[in-house]
Scaffold this motif. Structure first.
Motif, short mmCIF file in Angstrom:
data_model
loop_
_atom_site.label_atom_id
_atom_site.label_comp_id
_atom_site.label_asym_id
_atom_site.label_seq_id
_atom_site.Cartn_x
_atom_site.Cartn_y
_atom_site.Cartn_z
N PRO A 139 6.52 -3.25 -2.03
CA PRO A 139 6.38 -1.99 -2.57
C PRO A 139 6.81 -1.89 -3.98
N CYS A 140 7.26 -3.05 -4.46
CA CYS A 140 7.58 -2.89 -5.87
C CYS A 140 6.33 -3.60 -6.80
N VAL A 141 5.81 -4.49 -6.25
CA VAL A 141 4.49 -5.12 -7.07
C VAL A 141 3.36 -4.09 -6.85
N GLY A 142 3.14 -3.25 -5.79
CA GLY A 142 2.13 -2.40 -5.63
C GLY A 142 1.81 -1.59 -6.72
N PRO A 143 2.76 -0.63 -7.42
CA PRO A 143 2.41 0.17 -8.45
C PRO A 143 1.97 -0.64 -9.88
N VAL A 201 -6.25 3.21 -14.18
CA VAL A 201 -6.81 3.23 -15.42
C VAL A 201 -8.33 2.58 -15.26
N ALA A 202 -8.53 1.57 -14.88
CA ALA A 202 -9.98 0.84 -14.89
C ALA A 202 -10.96 1.68 -14.11
N LYS A 203 -10.57 2.00 -12.73
CA LYS A 203 -11.42 2.42 -11.99
C LYS A 203 -11.22 3.72 -11.28
N GLY A 204 -9.90 4.36 -11.35
CA GLY A 204 -9.64 5.62 -10.94
C GLY A 204 -8.75 5.82 -9.50
N TRP A 205 -7.84 6.54 -9.22
CA TRP A 205 -6.97 6.53 -8.11
C TRP A 205 -7.71 6.08 -6.72
N ARG A 206 -8.82 6.60 -6.46
CA ARG A 206 -9.46 6.13 -5.24
C ARG A 206 -9.84 4.52 -5.09
N TRP A 207 -9.96 3.93 -6.22
CA TRP A 207 -10.09 2.56 -5.90
C TRP A 207 -8.91 1.84 -5.82
N ASN A 208 -7.60 2.33 -5.83
CA ASN A 208 -6.55 1.85 -5.11
C ASN A 208 -6.62 1.61 -3.91
N ALA A 227 0.69 -1.24 -0.10
CA ALA A 227 -0.01 -0.13 -0.15
C ALA A 227 0.81 1.24 -0.01
N SER A 228 2.19 1.19 0.46
CA SER A 228 2.97 2.34 0.57
C SER A 228 2.99 3.02 -1.04
N ALA A 243 -10.80 6.40 4.83
CA ALA A 243 -10.77 7.69 4.63
C ALA A 243 -9.86 8.22 3.52
N ALA A 244 -8.67 7.70 3.43
CA ALA A 244 -7.96 8.16 2.05
C ALA A 244 -8.92 7.95 0.89
N ALA A 245 -9.43 6.86 0.59
CA ALA A 245 -10.35 6.90 -0.45
C ALA A 245 -11.33 7.61 -0.90
N VAL A 246 -11.99 8.42 0.25
CA VAL A 246 -13.05 9.46 0.12
C VAL A 246 -12.58 10.63 0.61
#
Length: 549
Positions: free
Chosen positions: A251-255, A263-270, A128-129, A195-198
């Motif tokens: 941390p390397c797999v996350g990105p 691309v599929a759902k927008g940054w909030r969906w991370n 998640a970092s 909270a970060a998502a919203v």
């Protein structure tokens, strides 16, 4: 027949090994006891002579020179067992070698199920970092921000939480056990991920990211101790390798995941993705996990028996007189002293901090580099992180194999010293600047995309080959206080990883990718002599040390 591991007097080396795995110093009781004979709050009054002897041991524990090894007066040798009052009838211990309350006696499925669960949690929180790094431009657009420094800080502020959260989590786990900390930190991690998502503005987003890091660091503090609670020494290495995959590869797999998710759902969906997976793991931990800390389990047993028998003298064999203030001191003040007064701790921590900061400089700039130089779009941008991930994975296996081979050779000769750990670090020290020069100029000249990716792979390999030996060197040098040395190193590296990348965009704009990464390479070139100097002079530095706690 020899006594089982939990029923014979543990040696000093075994207690130190367990304490390091559990994330604290060996003067705090571990599952095998403490290297110091610390009386319990519930123990019977001792004679004046006994109290005097206890004070002498306590003084030795505080005032000894932490870089010169343990004095003969206050410590037994590695081969001499440490007696924890086994024959005292008021001492509460396990009910025989098959006591089901002892986590070492849990079933194979229950033990390894717990290991898999905490390894999954430990993989998710470092992931998640950096997971939303490819989506940073979208975040900036959402909040109408053009601040380059803030753009980098959004990614690295998570690591800033790693510097502060574990310093509080560690002493709390010694007082209340591992399970309450797992549950509470997992729940808070899920809450702040949502909270970060919203988040509705940049201030909220940055604060919630920081709090995610604070509580997300819990499994990295507690996981090693949980494995030590459950798994025998013979099998512990395998479990530790599985668990360490999280901080190394996450941390390397996350990105890579985040690039396609954005691309599929927008940054909030991370963040929704992290919250959903973390929530599922939290529910699994509520259902499946049990307390594994032997001192906590035995203290609960002693409390129950005192109530049932009306015998206030009953005490756990692993009980400690350490107050919350003492635990706070050990967790915060001791690492600070070691970082500021120990040449070895400071030098190694600075080396680790700078190399770790390089990792987050790359994490915060890969997206921009491959978009502007190679015109990568969409989820493909996340694949730019693959090189450093594979390089880190190869570096971890290379260090494990060759590092152990070198150390075992010297142990067989009978001439092992901590400085032998640094041979692998010398290799990593050379790979890191070469990788930085390679990546920087390949990206600057826009060669085929595989060329800079190979350069980042060499950087990842060099980072692991430098980071891992330096960490194990601190463990070997400080032994009893190894956890404090590692805590000092963790705080400094987290601060550097959070703050140094803030200037990376400005550096690249002013100098270009070639000279910008060359500047980082020249700094890492200047660090190359550190392991060589310690191989040559480290033993002498330790002999002349005047660092006391």
């Amino acid at each position: 027949m020899a006594k089982p591991e939990m029923y014979r007097h543990p040696t000093r080396s075994e207690i130190i090994e367990l304490a390091i795995a559990e994330g604290h110093d060996a003067d705090i009781p571990t599952n095998a006891g403490s290297i110091y004979q610390v009386p319990s709050h519930t123990s019977t009054p001792r004679s004046m002579h006994q109290n005097h002897e206890s004070e002498k041991v306590s003084t030795a524990a505080v005032d000894k020179d932490i870089e010169k090894g343990i004095s003969a007066e206050s410590m037994s040798s590695d081969e001499e067992p440490v007696d924890n009052n086994e024959d005292d009838p008021n001492v509460v211990w396990w009910d025989g070698p098959d006591d089901p309350q002892n986590p070492m006696n849990w079933s194979y499925t229950k033990k390894w199920g717990t290991v898999v669960l905490i390894s999954a949690i430990t993989f998710l929180t470092p992931l998640a970092s950096s997971m939303f790094a490819p989506g940073v431009p979208q975040v900036m657009a959402t909040f109408d921000s053009t601040n380059d420094m803030l753009e980098q800080f959004m990614v690295s502020v998570y690591v800033l939480g790693f510097a502060f959260g574990p310093m509080i989590i560690a002493p709390l786990s010694e007082m209340y056990g591992r399970l309450p900390l797992y549950h509470s930190c997992n729940a808070l991690f899920v809450i702040f991920s949502i909270a970060a998502a919203v988040a509705q503005n940049m201030g909220q987003f940055v604060v919630f990211r920081f709090l995610m890091g604070c509580f997300g660091g819990a499994p990295m503090v507690l996981g090693g101790g949980t494995i030590a609670d459950l798994i025998s020494r013979e099998q512990r290495g395998t479990a530790m390798v599985v668990w360490m995959m999280g901080p190394t590869i996450g941390p390397c797999v996350g990105p890579i995941i985040g690039g396609f998710m954005t691309v599929a759902k927008g940054w909030r969906w991370n963040f929704w993705f992290v919250a959903i997976v973390a929530g599922a793991l939290m529910l699994a931990s509520f259902i499946l996990m049990r307390e594994t800390s032997a001192p906590v389990i035995l203290e609960r047993k002693a409390k129950r028996l005192r109530a049932e028998t009306n015998n206030p003298k009953l005490r756990s064999k692993l009980a400690s007189d350490l107050s919350p203030a003492d635990l706070f001191k050990f967790s915060i003040i001791r690492p600070a002293k070691m970082l500021t007064r120990s040449t070895i701790c400071l030098a190694m921590s600075v080396y680790i901090a700078i190399t770790y900061a390089y990792l987050y400089i790359l994490f915060t700039t890969f997206t921009a580099v491959f978009k502007t130089q190679y015109h990568w779009k969409g989820g493909v941008v996340g694949l730019s992180f693959m090189g450093i991930g594979l390089g880190s994975l190869v570096g971890q296996f290379a260090f494990t194999y060759f590092g152990n081979k070198i150390v075992n050779k010297h142990i067989a000769r009978g001439d092992f010293k901590p400085e032998h750990r640094l041979t692998s670090m010398c290799v990593g020290g050379f790979c890191l600047p070469v990788g930085l020069f390679w990546y920087g100029w390949a990206a600057q000249e826009m060669t085929h995309w595989i060329v800079p990716i190979l350069g980042t792979g060499l950087i990842g390999f060099g980072l692991l080959m430098a980071f891992m030996p330096a960490t194990t060197y601190l463990v070997d040098v400080f032994t009893v206080h190894a956890a404090s040395a590692m805590a000092a190193s963790t705080v400094l590296r987290s601060l550097c990883a959070a703050l140094i990348p803030l200037s990376s965009s400005k550096m690249y704009k002013a100098m270009g990718y070639g000279w910008g990464n060359s500047l980082l390479g020249f700094v890492s070139l200047a660090l190359i002599p550190i392991p060589f100097l310690f191989i040559r002079y480290g033993e002498g530095i330790r002999a002349r040390s005047t660092v006391k706690l």
